[in-house]
Design a protein around this motif. Structure first.
Motif, PDB file in Angstrom:
ATOM      1  N   GLU A  29       5.863  -3.721  -5.986  1.00  0.00           N
ATOM      2  CA  GLU A  29       7.057  -4.233  -5.328  1.00  0.00           C
ATOM      3  C   GLU A  29       7.255  -3.493  -4.016  1.00  0.00           C
ATOM      4  N   ALA A  30       7.774  -4.204  -3.029  1.00  0.00           N
ATOM      5  CA  ALA A  30       8.112  -3.590  -1.749  1.00  0.00           C
ATOM      6  C   ALA A  30       9.444  -4.162  -1.296  1.00  0.00           C
ATOM      7  N   SER A  31      10.277  -3.287  -0.731  1.00  0.00           N
ATOM      8  CA  SER A  31      11.584  -3.715  -0.237  1.00  0.00           C
ATOM      9  C   SER A  31      11.606  -3.656   1.277  1.00  0.00           C
ATOM     10  N   GLY A  32      12.250  -4.637   1.860  1.00  0.00           N
ATOM     11  CA  GLY A  32      12.434  -4.671   3.303  1.00  0.00           C
ATOM     12  C   GLY A  32      13.912  -4.739   3.605  1.00  0.00           C
ATOM     13  N   THR A  42      13.518  -7.572  -1.934  1.00  0.00           N
ATOM     14  CA  THR A  42      12.402  -6.978  -2.661  1.00  0.00           C
ATOM     15  C   THR A  42      11.437  -8.091  -3.038  1.00  0.00           C
ATOM     16  N   LEU A  43      10.155  -7.893  -2.682  1.00  0.00           N
ATOM     17  CA  LEU A  43       9.100  -8.856  -2.993  1.00  0.00           C
ATOM     18  C   LEU A  43       8.099  -8.240  -3.954  1.00  0.00           C
ATOM     19  N   THR A  44       7.448  -9.107  -4.734  1.00  0.00           N
ATOM     20  CA  THR A  44       6.350  -8.667  -5.582  1.00  0.00           C
ATOM     21  C   THR A  44       5.065  -8.733  -4.770  1.00  0.00           C
ATOM     22  N   GLY A  45       3.977  -8.273  -5.356  1.00  0.00           N
ATOM     23  CA  GLY A  45       2.675  -8.331  -4.696  1.00  0.00           C
ATOM     24  C   GLY A  45       2.182  -9.744  -4.484  1.00  0.00           C
ATOM     25  N   LYS A  46       2.824 -10.695  -5.132  1.00  0.00           N
ATOM     26  CA  LYS A  46       2.479 -12.113  -4.941  1.00  0.00           C
ATOM     27  C   LYS A  46       3.440 -12.775  -3.955  1.00  0.00           C
ATOM     28  N   PHE A  47       4.211 -11.974  -3.254  1.00  0.00           N
ATOM     29  CA  PHE A  47       5.168 -12.423  -2.251  1.00  0.00           C
ATOM     30  C   PHE A  47       6.310 -13.248  -2.844  1.00  0.00           C
ATOM     31  N   GLU A  48       6.605 -13.039  -4.115  1.00  0.00           N
ATOM     32  CA  GLU A  48       7.749 -13.702  -4.731  1.00  0.00           C
ATOM     33  C   GLU A  48       8.969 -12.813  -4.532  1.00  0.00           C
ATOM     34  N   MET A  49      10.083 -13.417  -4.115  1.00  0.00           N
ATOM     35  CA  MET A  49      11.303 -12.644  -3.900  1.00  0.00           C
ATOM     36  C   MET A  49      11.896 -12.280  -5.253  1.00  0.00           C
ATOM     37  N   HIS A  75      13.109 -10.219   4.640  1.00  0.00           N
ATOM     38  CA  HIS A  75      11.981 -10.810   3.917  1.00  0.00           C
ATOM     39  C   HIS A  75      10.679 -10.498   4.641  1.00  0.00           C
ATOM     40  N   ASN A  76      10.653 -10.690   5.936  1.00  0.00           N
ATOM     41  CA  ASN A  76       9.437 -10.427   6.702  1.00  0.00           C
ATOM     42  C   ASN A  76       9.057  -8.951   6.665  1.00  0.00           C
ATOM     43  N   ASP A  77      10.042  -8.062   6.668  1.00  0.00           N
ATOM     44  CA  ASP A  77       9.781  -6.628   6.573  1.00  0.00           C
ATOM     45  C   ASP A  77       9.123  -6.304   5.232  1.00  0.00           C
ATOM     46  N   ALA A  78       9.648  -6.868   4.150  1.00  0.00           N
ATOM     47  CA  ALA A  78       9.067  -6.628   2.823  1.00  0.00           C
ATOM     48  C   ALA A  78       7.662  -7.216   2.730  1.00  0.00           C
ATOM     49  N   LYS A  79       7.459  -8.396   3.308  1.00  0.00           N
ATOM     50  CA  LYS A  79       6.146  -9.051   3.283  1.00  0.00           C
ATOM     51  C   LYS A  79       5.119  -8.198   4.015  1.00  0.00           C
ATOM     52  N   THR A  80       5.496  -7.650   5.149  1.00  0.00           N
ATOM     53  CA  THR A  80       4.597  -6.782   5.908  1.00  0.00           C
ATOM     54  C   THR A  80       4.207  -5.563   5.076  1.00  0.00           C
ATOM     55  N   GLU A  83       1.689  -6.580   2.405  1.00  0.00           N
ATOM     56  CA  GLU A  83       0.382  -6.801   3.023  1.00  0.00           C
ATOM     57  C   GLU A  83      -0.302  -5.480   3.369  1.00  0.00           C
ATOM     58  N   GLN A  84       0.457  -4.493   3.852  1.00  0.00           N
ATOM     59  CA  GLN A  84      -0.117  -3.193   4.170  1.00  0.00           C
ATOM     60  C   GLN A  84      -0.648  -2.503   2.919  1.00  0.00           C
ATOM     61  N   ILE A  85       0.106  -2.563   1.833  1.00  0.00           N
ATOM     62  CA  ILE A  85      -0.339  -1.948   0.576  1.00  0.00           C
ATOM     63  C   ILE A  85      -1.615  -2.634   0.089  1.00  0.00           C
ATOM     64  N   MET A  86      -1.644  -3.963   0.163  1.00  0.00           N
ATOM     65  CA  MET A  86      -2.830  -4.710  -0.258  1.00  0.00           C
ATOM     66  C   MET A  86      -4.033  -4.320   0.591  1.00  0.00           C
ATOM     67  N   GLN A  87      -3.827  -4.187   1.895  1.00  0.00           N
ATOM     68  CA  GLN A  87      -4.913  -3.828   2.795  1.00  0.00           C
ATOM     69  C   GLN A  87      -5.445  -2.431   2.480  1.00  0.00           C
ATOM     70  N   GLU A  88      -4.547  -1.486   2.211  1.00  0.00           N
ATOM     71  CA  GLU A  88      -4.970  -0.129   1.875  1.00  0.00           C
ATOM     72  C   GLU A  88      -5.770  -0.103   0.576  1.00  0.00           C
ATOM     73  N   LYS A  89      -5.300  -0.830  -0.424  1.00  0.00           N
ATOM     74  CA  LYS A  89      -6.007  -0.859  -1.704  1.00  0.00           C
ATOM     75  C   LYS A  89      -7.377  -1.513  -1.557  1.00  0.00           C
ATOM     76  N   THR A  90      -7.453  -2.584  -0.786  1.00  0.00           N
ATOM     77  CA  THR A  90      -8.717  -3.269  -0.567  1.00  0.00           C
ATOM     78  C   THR A  90      -9.686  -2.374   0.198  1.00  0.00           C
ATOM     79  N   LYS A  91      -9.174  -1.687   1.209  1.00  0.00           N
ATOM     80  CA  LYS A  91     -10.021  -0.799   2.009  1.00  0.00           C
ATOM     81  C   LYS A  91     -10.601   0.316   1.135  1.00  0.00           C
ATOM     82  N   ALA A  92      -9.783   0.878   0.259  1.00  0.00           N
ATOM     83  CA  ALA A  92     -10.253   1.949  -0.621  1.00  0.00           C
ATOM     84  C   ALA A  92     -11.318   1.432  -1.587  1.00  0.00           C
ATOM     85  N   LEU A  93     -11.146   0.215  -2.073  1.00  0.00           N
ATOM     86  CA  LEU A  93     -12.082  -0.353  -3.032  1.00  0.00           C
ATOM     87  C   LEU A  93     -13.410  -0.718  -2.371  1.00  0.00           C
ATOM     88  N   THR A  94     -13.354  -1.202  -1.142  1.00  0.00           N
ATOM     89  CA  THR A  94     -14.566  -1.688  -0.475  1.00  0.00           C
ATOM     90  C   THR A  94     -15.209  -0.648   0.429  1.00  0.00           C
TER      91      THR A  94
END
Length: 107
Positions: A29-32, A42-49, A75-80, A83-94
């Protein structure tokens, strides 16, 4: 042939890691915020409010447009942030994989 089997094993291992990462992202979850904290989303990792909080001081008839803008901004702040958390996790995995620049993961 031995290399092909090794490659297939690595592909299955990577697929399992991506699935685990996607499961982890789905529960994050991320809050903006906007307006200095007057509106928060607050959004989930699937961008659901998941939640929306609005300070009662914003409930004035002539401030409807401002409130709408603040909700969108939060909403846009939380979405960003998601996305940043997803990018960091993907970068670490790959890390170390020869993935072309600009390719978005998970698929």
């Amino acid at each position: 042939m031995k290399d092909l089997l090794g490659l297939m094993g690595k592909a299955k291992e990577m697929q399992a890691k991506f699935q685990a990462m996607q499961d982890e992202i789905a529960i994050l979850e991320a809050s903006g915020q906007a307006g200095g904290g007057l509106v928060s989303v607050t959004l989930t990792g699937k961008f659901e409010m998941k939640s929306l909080k609005i300070d009662p001081s914003l409930f004035k008839e002539d401030d409807v447009e401002i409130l709408e803008d603040l909700v969108l901004a939060a909403h846009n702040d939380a979405k960003t942030k998601v996305e940043q958390i997803m990018q960091e996790k993907t970068k670490a995995l790959t890390a170390g994989l020869p993935i072309p620049p600009g390719m978005k993961l998970p698929f």
